[in-house]
Design a protein around this motif. Structure first.
Motif, short mmCIF file in Angstrom:
data_model
loop_
_atom_site.label_atom_id
_atom_site.label_comp_id
_atom_site.label_asym_id
_atom_site.label_seq_id
_atom_site.Cartn_x
_atom_site.Cartn_y
_atom_site.Cartn_z
N LYS A 99 -2.90 2.07 -14.41
CA LYS A 99 -2.62 1.60 -12.79
C LYS A 99 -3.83 1.24 -11.93
CE LYS A 99 1.10 5.07 -12.23
NZ LYS A 99 1.46 6.49 -11.62
N LEU A 100 -5.06 1.89 -12.68
CA LEU A 100 -6.40 1.46 -12.00
C LEU A 100 -6.57 -0.06 -12.79
CD1 LEU A 100 -9.90 3.03 -12.24
CD2 LEU A 100 -9.56 0.81 -13.13
N GLN A 101 -6.08 -0.39 -14.08
CA GLN A 101 -6.43 -1.53 -14.46
C GLN A 101 -5.57 -2.54 -13.89
OE1 GLN A 101 -5.36 -1.78 -18.75
NE2 GLN A 101 -7.24 -3.06 -19.12
N ALA A 102 -4.37 -2.16 -13.31
CA ALA A 102 -3.39 -3.28 -12.64
C ALA A 102 -4.08 -3.66 -11.56
CB ALA A 102 -2.27 -2.64 -12.72
N GLU A 103 -4.58 -2.68 -10.60
CA GLU A 103 -5.24 -2.89 -9.60
C GLU A 103 -6.51 -3.82 -9.50
OE1 GLU A 103 -7.98 -0.23 -7.51
OE2 GLU A 103 -6.20 0.20 -6.22
N ALA A 104 -7.31 -3.58 -10.57
CA ALA A 104 -8.38 -4.24 -11.00
C ALA A 104 -8.09 -5.86 -11.19
CB ALA A 104 -9.28 -3.93 -12.17
N GLN A 105 -6.99 -5.89 -11.88
CA GLN A 105 -6.47 -7.62 -12.47
C GLN A 105 -5.92 -8.19 -11.18
OE1 GLN A 105 -7.16 -9.07 -15.25
NE2 GLN A 105 -8.01 -7.21 -15.97
N GLU A 106 -5.06 -7.65 -10.46
CA GLU A 106 -4.90 -8.06 -9.04
C GLU A 106 -5.99 -8.42 -8.20
OE1 GLU A 106 -2.25 -9.24 -6.14
OE2 GLU A 106 -1.88 -8.73 -8.16
N LEU A 107 -6.91 -7.87 -8.05
CA LEU A 107 -8.18 -8.22 -7.33
C LEU A 107 -8.68 -9.52 -7.75
CD1 LEU A 107 -10.78 -6.69 -5.31
CD2 LEU A 107 -11.56 -8.31 -7.14
N LEU A 108 -8.83 -9.48 -9.29
CA LEU A 108 -9.40 -10.38 -9.90
C LEU A 108 -8.65 -11.69 -9.94
CD1 LEU A 108 -10.89 -8.88 -13.32
CD2 LEU A 108 -12.18 -9.60 -11.43
N SER A 109 -7.28 -11.63 -9.77
CA SER A 109 -6.32 -12.58 -9.69
C SER A 109 -6.76 -13.67 -8.42
CB SER A 109 -5.02 -12.43 -9.95
OG SER A 109 -4.46 -11.66 -8.83
N GLN A 110 -7.14 -13.11 -7.54
CA GLN A 110 -7.65 -13.64 -6.00
C GLN A 110 -8.77 -14.41 -6.10
OE1 GLN A 110 -7.41 -10.46 -3.14
NE2 GLN A 110 -5.74 -9.62 -4.16
N TYR A 111 -9.53 -14.42 -7.29
CA TYR A 111 -10.81 -15.01 -7.24
C TYR A 111 -10.80 -16.07 -8.55
CZ TYR A 111 -12.66 -11.78 -3.91
OH TYR A 111 -12.75 -10.99 -2.57
#
Length: 324
Positions: A312-324
């Motif tokens: 779940k932490l990893q998914a949150e991190a990937q979601e933020l990275l996808s915005q950049y």
């Protein structure tokens, strides 16, 4: 020989933990190296980035030795130290302690969860050395701070430092992260070369927003990993030195394996970094290993339930990275 293992990871950087304190194994130095090559092979049925040997210390709560997947010994590993911190703290009923590593005795402590139900530990990353002889890097100068190495790239600027394992760090733009530039120069400095006779960890760092960076590392002896703890710590320090981020303030560090926090401290001209992140257990196992024959058999393997929370932490991190 029957050997008990715990498989765990810090930011997706995965290791086997072998407890030499409780089990009194009698490994030779060659045994440790051979076991790393045998068990860490991704085609072996197990696979990992390395082995963390947890040993007695004559002056600290325990001692950590790190062997990479290629059998070489690393002087330090920040993601691995979080796992060893958790193991020793739980073994001895401690909330904080000191662990002996190859170059320094380092403070570690249990922290509030970085993310819900994600076991979190803080570890000290030090000493920090800028002398090129500490890596070593063979250039005709004492240090390298945000400068070009023309043998490697005409466009990138690098900072070299040891924490205490060697790192070469470049602040890059998005387009420089894409393609094969990092892979090409990383393989060059980790093969036969005149600059880094012992190889070096190579990190590309991109600023995402204030106090937030992304770090991707080609790790000496391993290759590209989901994350490298000392690289994320060293990269955070480099961003502070270049006034991208601030000393004494938490920096969110994203990586392909998730997210950690780093706090860079400056005192009397010296630096150290607090690395705060997960210490997640994946499974326990018992194997029978024959290092002479280069074979092993898994006798028992019991999965643990901690990875679901980390994903779940990893998914949150990937979601933020996808915005950049």
């Amino acid at each position: 020989m029957d050997i008990k293992l715990i498989k765990g990871h810090g930011s997706g950087n995965d290791f086997f933990i072998i407890d030499e304190i409780s089990n009194h194994y009698t490994f030779t130095e060659e045994d440790r190296s051979r076991l790393a090559r045998l068990l860490c092979n991704r085609d072996s049925g197990l696979g990992a980035d390395g082995i963390l040997y947890v040993m007695d210390s004559d002056h600290a709560a325990g001692r950590m030795r790190v062997f990479n997947a290629d059998g070489s010994e690393a002087s330090m590993c920040g993601n691995g130290l979080r796992l060893v911190a958790r193991y020793i703290c739980e073994l001895k009923g401690l909330e904080e302690t000191v662990i002996e590593t190859m170059k320094a005795d380092l403070k570690v402590s249990k922290q509030n969860d970085l993310f819900d139900q994600v076991h979190t530990y803080q570890v000290e990353i030090s000493p920090v050395l800028f002398e090129l002889s500490a890596l070593p890097l063979q250039l005709n100068k004492p240090s390298l701070m945000n400068e070009k190495i023309v043998q490697l790239s005409e466009e990138l600027r690098f900072t070299a430092l040891a924490v205490p394992n060697p790192h070469l760090i470049a602040i890059v733009e998005k387009d420089q992260l894409e393609g094969n530039l990092q892979k090409t120069l990383s393989e060059k400095v980790n093969g036969p070369n005149e600059l880094f006779p012992d190889g070096v960890n190579v990190s590309f760092v991109r600023t995402l927003m204030p106090n937030t960076i992304y770090v991707r590392t080609f790790e000496r002896g391993v290759g590209f990993t989901n994350a490298c703890g000392t690289a994320m710590s060293a990269s955070s320090l480099v961003t502070c030195l270049q006034e991208i981020n601030q000393f004494e303030k938490p920096i969110d560090v994203y990586n392909d394996g998730g997210r950690v926090q780093c706090v860079v401290h400056q005192f009397d001209g010296k630096y150290h970094i607090d690395l705060i992140g997960n210490a997640t257990y994946l499974y326990e196992a018992v194997i029978n290993a024959n290092v002479d024959d280069n074979t092993f058999t898994v006798l028992l393997k019991e999965d643990m339930s901690e990875q679901d929370s980390y994903e779940k932490l990893q998914a949150e991190a990937q979601e933020l990275l996808s915005q950049y």
